[in-house]
Design a protein around this motif. Sequence first.
Motif, mmCIF file in Angstrom:
data_model
loop_
_atom_site.group_PDB
_atom_site.id
_atom_site.type_symbol
_atom_site.label_atom_id
_atom_site.label_comp_id
_atom_site.label_asym_id
_atom_site.label_seq_id
_atom_site.Cartn_x
_atom_site.Cartn_y
_atom_site.Cartn_z
ATOM 1 N N ALA A 90 -4.177 -23.190 -21.509
ATOM 2 C CA ALA A 90 -4.475 -23.922 -22.739
ATOM 3 C C ALA A 90 -4.979 -22.943 -23.788
ATOM 4 O O ALA A 90 -5.286 -21.790 -23.477
ATOM 5 C CB ALA A 90 -5.531 -24.991 -22.485
ATOM 6 N N VAL A 91 -5.078 -23.442 -25.006
ATOM 7 C CA VAL A 91 -5.817 -22.727 -26.035
ATOM 8 C C VAL A 91 -7.269 -23.180 -25.922
ATOM 9 O O VAL A 91 -7.547 -24.383 -25.916
ATOM 10 C CB VAL A 91 -5.261 -23.022 -27.437
ATOM 11 N N TYR A 92 -8.164 -22.223 -25.822
ATOM 12 C CA TYR A 92 -9.582 -22.513 -25.660
ATOM 13 C C TYR A 92 -10.302 -22.301 -26.994
ATOM 14 O O TYR A 92 -10.132 -21.262 -27.643
ATOM 15 C CB TYR A 92 -10.188 -21.611 -24.587
ATOM 16 N N TYR A 93 -11.097 -23.294 -27.346
ATOM 17 C CA TYR A 93 -11.833 -23.265 -28.596
ATOM 18 C C TYR A 93 -13.328 -23.305 -28.320
ATOM 19 O O TYR A 93 -13.784 -24.055 -27.457
ATOM 20 C CB TYR A 93 -11.492 -24.486 -29.452
ATOM 21 N N CYS A 94 -14.078 -22.520 -29.079
ATOM 22 C CA CYS A 94 -15.528 -22.654 -29.032
ATOM 23 C C CYS A 94 -15.973 -23.443 -30.254
ATOM 24 O O CYS A 94 -15.286 -23.462 -31.281
ATOM 25 C CB CYS A 94 -16.217 -21.297 -28.977
ATOM 26 N N ALA A 95 -17.112 -24.081 -30.132
ATOM 27 C CA ALA A 95 -17.613 -24.917 -31.210
ATOM 28 C C ALA A 95 -19.131 -24.960 -31.170
ATOM 29 O O ALA A 95 -19.734 -24.726 -30.118
ATOM 30 C CB ALA A 95 -17.040 -26.329 -31.091
ATOM 31 N N LEU A 122 -5.757 -18.096 -26.471
ATOM 32 C CA LEU A 122 -4.821 -18.634 -25.483
ATOM 33 C C LEU A 122 -5.071 -18.047 -24.101
ATOM 34 O O LEU A 122 -5.144 -16.821 -23.936
ATOM 35 C CB LEU A 122 -3.380 -18.335 -25.914
ATOM 36 N N VAL A 123 -5.192 -18.935 -23.137
ATOM 37 C CA VAL A 123 -5.297 -18.558 -21.734
ATOM 38 C C VAL A 123 -4.059 -19.081 -21.017
ATOM 39 O O VAL A 123 -3.758 -20.276 -21.081
ATOM 40 C CB VAL A 123 -6.563 -19.140 -21.089
ATOM 41 N N THR A 124 -3.348 -18.182 -20.372
ATOM 42 C CA THR A 124 -2.158 -18.557 -19.624
ATOM 43 C C THR A 124 -2.336 -18.136 -18.172
ATOM 44 O O THR A 124 -2.580 -16.954 -17.900
ATOM 45 C CB THR A 124 -0.891 -17.895 -20.201
#
Length: 127
Positions: A90-95, A122-124
């Motif tokens: 997935a694409v990982y987002y920080c917030a 992006l983590v694959t």
Amino acid sequence: QLQAFGGGLVQAGGSLRLSCAASGRTFSTYAMGWFRQAPGKEREFVATISWSGASTYYADSVKGRFTISRDNAKNTVYLQMNSLKPADTAVYYCAAAYLGSTAVGSISIEPFKYDYWGQGTLVTVSS
């Protein structure tokens, strides 16, 4: 103001550590969270940590494999991901979410509570 990095391609069972660096302001009084979005799916909660680091919470799908931590002196939050699975791709987002600074354990899993978002990394995970 938030930049996530550290993603990449890894084989199943491998590890990655994501970092989220803040700039322009301090996020030491903000709860921080990681979310992810897989292709064709909605964004989902992964992990969160209170501003003090006293409280953490994880999605069931990553519990026991991922660890969230923070270094307020460096204005950085981390996500250590072990035993990665293809389903983690997935694409990982920080917030960052301001939930008040009086309660040391305030956290949230709700995206709408988060005020600032990074651009994603992006983590694959290959099988």
